[in-house]
Design a protein around this motif. Structure first.
Motif, short mmCIF file in Angstrom:
data_model
loop_
_atom_site.label_atom_id
_atom_site.label_comp_id
_atom_site.label_asym_id
_atom_site.label_seq_id
_atom_site.Cartn_x
_atom_site.Cartn_y
_atom_site.Cartn_z
N SER A 1 0.82 -1.21 -0.19
CA SER A 1 -0.04 0.06 -0.12
C SER A 1 1.04 1.40 0.07
O SER A 1 1.11 1.77 1.08
CB SER A 1 -0.88 0.00 1.25
OG SER A 1 -1.78 1.25 1.13
N PRO A 2 1.57 1.47 -1.19
CA PRO A 2 2.30 2.42 -1.22
C PRO A 2 1.73 3.81 -0.83
O PRO A 2 2.43 4.78 -0.51
CB PRO A 2 2.94 2.66 -2.62
CG PRO A 2 2.02 1.84 -3.28
CD PRO A 2 1.46 0.63 -2.34
N ASP A 3 0.53 4.16 -1.10
CA ASP A 3 -0.19 5.46 -0.81
C ASP A 3 -0.08 5.64 0.72
O ASP A 3 0.16 6.57 1.17
CB ASP A 3 -1.57 5.37 -1.17
CG ASP A 3 -1.71 5.73 -2.77
OD1 ASP A 3 -0.39 6.22 -3.44
OD2 ASP A 3 -2.62 5.53 -3.45
N GLU A 4 -0.39 4.74 1.33
CA GLU A 4 -0.32 4.72 3.19
C GLU A 4 0.88 5.13 3.40
O GLU A 4 1.21 5.66 4.27
CB GLU A 4 -1.09 3.29 3.48
CG GLU A 4 -1.50 3.38 4.81
CD GLU A 4 -2.34 2.24 5.23
OE1 GLU A 4 -2.90 2.33 6.38
OE2 GLU A 4 -2.44 1.25 4.63
N CYS A 5 2.06 4.26 2.91
CA CYS A 5 3.29 4.44 3.37
C CYS A 5 3.60 5.88 3.00
O CYS A 5 4.45 6.43 3.85
CB CYS A 5 4.26 3.43 2.36
SG CYS A 5 6.00 3.46 3.00
N CYS A 6 3.46 6.28 1.79
CA CYS A 6 3.80 7.65 1.59
C CYS A 6 3.16 8.51 2.42
O CYS A 6 3.67 9.76 2.81
CB CYS A 6 3.54 8.09 0.13
SG CYS A 6 4.80 7.69 -1.09
N PHE A 7 1.93 8.39 3.00
CA PHE A 7 0.90 9.32 3.78
C PHE A 7 1.89 9.44 5.00
O PHE A 7 2.16 10.23 5.65
CB PHE A 7 -0.27 8.91 4.04
CG PHE A 7 -1.05 9.94 4.75
CD1 PHE A 7 -1.40 10.87 4.42
CD2 PHE A 7 -1.05 9.50 6.28
CE1 PHE A 7 -1.74 11.81 5.20
CE2 PHE A 7 -1.65 10.43 7.18
CZ PHE A 7 -2.09 11.54 6.57
N GLY B 1 13.90 8.43 -5.39
CA GLY B 1 13.04 8.74 -4.16
C GLY B 1 13.61 7.55 -3.16
O GLY B 1 14.82 7.29 -3.05
N CYS B 2 12.73 6.94 -2.26
CA CYS B 2 13.10 5.90 -1.47
C CYS B 2 13.56 4.75 -2.20
O CYS B 2 13.04 4.36 -3.31
CB CYS B 2 11.91 5.63 -0.44
SG CYS B 2 11.18 6.94 0.40
N TRP B 3 14.59 4.04 -1.52
CA TRP B 3 15.28 2.87 -2.33
C TRP B 3 14.10 1.61 -2.53
O TRP B 3 14.34 0.96 -3.63
CB TRP B 3 16.41 2.15 -1.54
CG TRP B 3 15.96 1.72 -0.19
CD1 TRP B 3 16.34 2.29 0.91
CD2 TRP B 3 15.53 0.52 -0.03
NE1 TRP B 3 15.91 1.62 2.16
CE2 TRP B 3 15.57 0.25 1.58
CE3 TRP B 3 15.26 -0.71 -0.74
CZ2 TRP B 3 15.17 -1.00 2.24
CZ3 TRP B 3 14.67 -1.89 -0.16
CH2 TRP B 3 14.79 -1.83 1.25
N PRO B 4 13.18 1.38 -1.96
CA PRO B 4 12.16 0.34 -2.22
C PRO B 4 11.49 0.84 -3.47
O PRO B 4 10.76 -0.25 -4.12
CB PRO B 4 11.45 0.10 -1.04
CG PRO B 4 11.93 0.95 0.15
CD PRO B 4 12.80 1.99 -0.60
N CYS B 5 11.28 1.99 -3.87
CA CYS B 5 10.20 2.27 -4.76
C CYS B 5 10.95 3.14 -5.89
O CYS B 5 10.27 3.71 -6.73
CB CYS B 5 9.22 3.23 -4.19
SG CYS B 5 8.16 2.57 -2.91
N THR B 6 12.21 2.81 -6.15
CA THR B 6 13.02 3.55 -7.12
C THR B 6 13.79 2.54 -7.95
O THR B 6 14.63 1.84 -7.25
CB THR B 6 13.96 4.61 -6.47
OG1 THR B 6 13.15 5.36 -5.75
CG2 THR B 6 14.64 5.21 -7.73
FE1 SF4 Z 1 7.30 4.35 1.47
FE2 SF4 Z 1 8.96 5.88 0.34
FE3 SF4 Z 1 7.95 4.25 -1.06
FE4 SF4 Z 1 6.55 6.27 -0.58
S1 SF4 Z 1 8.23 6.14 -1.76
S2 SF4 Z 1 5.87 3.99 -0.47
S3 SF4 Z 1 7.21 6.56 1.76
S4 SF4 Z 1 9.30 3.71 0.83
#
Ligand code: SF4
Length: 249
Positions: free
Chosen positions: A132-138, A218-223
């Motif tokens: 749930s990346p939206d929740e994580c980003c929030f 951005g953050c490593w898990p999402c890039t």
């Molecule tokens: Fe979480 Fe960062 Fe990925 Fe957003 S960019 S979902 S804050 S890890």
């Protein structure tokens, strides 16, 4: 796009208004700025923002590069630079943050989420970003930014129109009704070539990951890395439809 060298410096400690401005006053200032500065050089936009909002103004930076932080350090030395320290950044990103803090005349504020990554894992389960990346980003970006911005009436970003179709209409100054604050995008009209020229001219720190095939960081898990010719932002949340973290919507 690159302009005047002899800039009058803005003192951020000078009082800018008697008492706090209302949302209506901020909206009116945003309209005035938008009309005055639509085609102005970035330095002029930066100068207007710093002198209009004084100590109630900050710059936000993802530390992909330090162009906007550098721009404001020239115009308004000592300006606050807000960095959202999600706890999931690449070491290369934190390195840019540390170089900015030690070499530029700015005040870097690293803002952390309310929960550490471990606490978030305990409450929401591990790898929330993968479910749930939206929740994580929030939790790790949007809420911390809102908390940080409570100290300011206006903030600047490094958004550019040429970054993605979702950013194609980015104004240089606008009132953000949701936040009740004035958002300033001094390099909205710049191209990647303008950014590269500025970096070369002023020897501005840049995230080393750009040299390793990352188009947007951005953050490593999402890039992930992007291929030549691919939309640079295609490397963000590549497994999802998501294209923005929620900071700019
Ligand atoms: Fe979480 Fe960062 Fe990925 Fe957003 S960019 S979902 S804050 S890890």
């Amino acid at each position: 796009m690159i302009v005047a060298q002899d800039l009058g410096l803005v003192s951020l400690s000078a009082p800018v208004a008697a008492g706090r401005r209302t949302a209506a006053e901020l909206q009116s200032l945003a309209l005035e700025g938008a009309s005055l500065l639509a085609d102005a050089p970035a330095e002029e936009i930066a100068r207007w923002a710093a002198s209009t909002f004084g100590s109630r103004f900050c710059v936000t930076s993802s530390m992909a590069d330090a162009v906007v932080a550098h721009l404001f350090s020239r115009v308004a030395p000592g300006v606050d630079v807000v960095f959202l320290d999600t706890g999931l950044h690449f070491p290369e990103t934190l390195k840019v943050r540390d170089i900015v803090a030690t070499t530029m005349n700015v005040n870097v504020r690293s803002i952390r989420p309310r929960m550490t990554v471990g606490q978030q894992d305990g409450e929401f389960g591990p790898r929330l970003f993968a479910r749930s990346p939206d929740e994580c980003c929030f939790l790790r970006k949007v809420e911390p930014l809102e908390r940080a911005l409570s100290d300011y009436d206006s903030w600047a970003t490094g958004l550019r129109r040429d970054e993605s179709p979702t950013r194609a209409n980015t104004p240089v100054v606008a009132f953000d009704a949701k936040k009740g604050k004035v958002k300033v995008n001094p390099i909205a009209a710049w191209t990647q070539s303008d950014v590269d020229s500025y970096i070369a001219r002023w020897n501005v720190p840049v995230n080393e990951l750009f040299k390793k095939g990352y188009g947007s960081i951005g953050c490593w898990p999402c890039t992930r890395r992007t291929k030549a010719g691919e939309d640079p932002r295609a490397g963000r949340w590549a497994m999802f439809e998501k294209t923005e973290c929620g900071l700019h919507v």
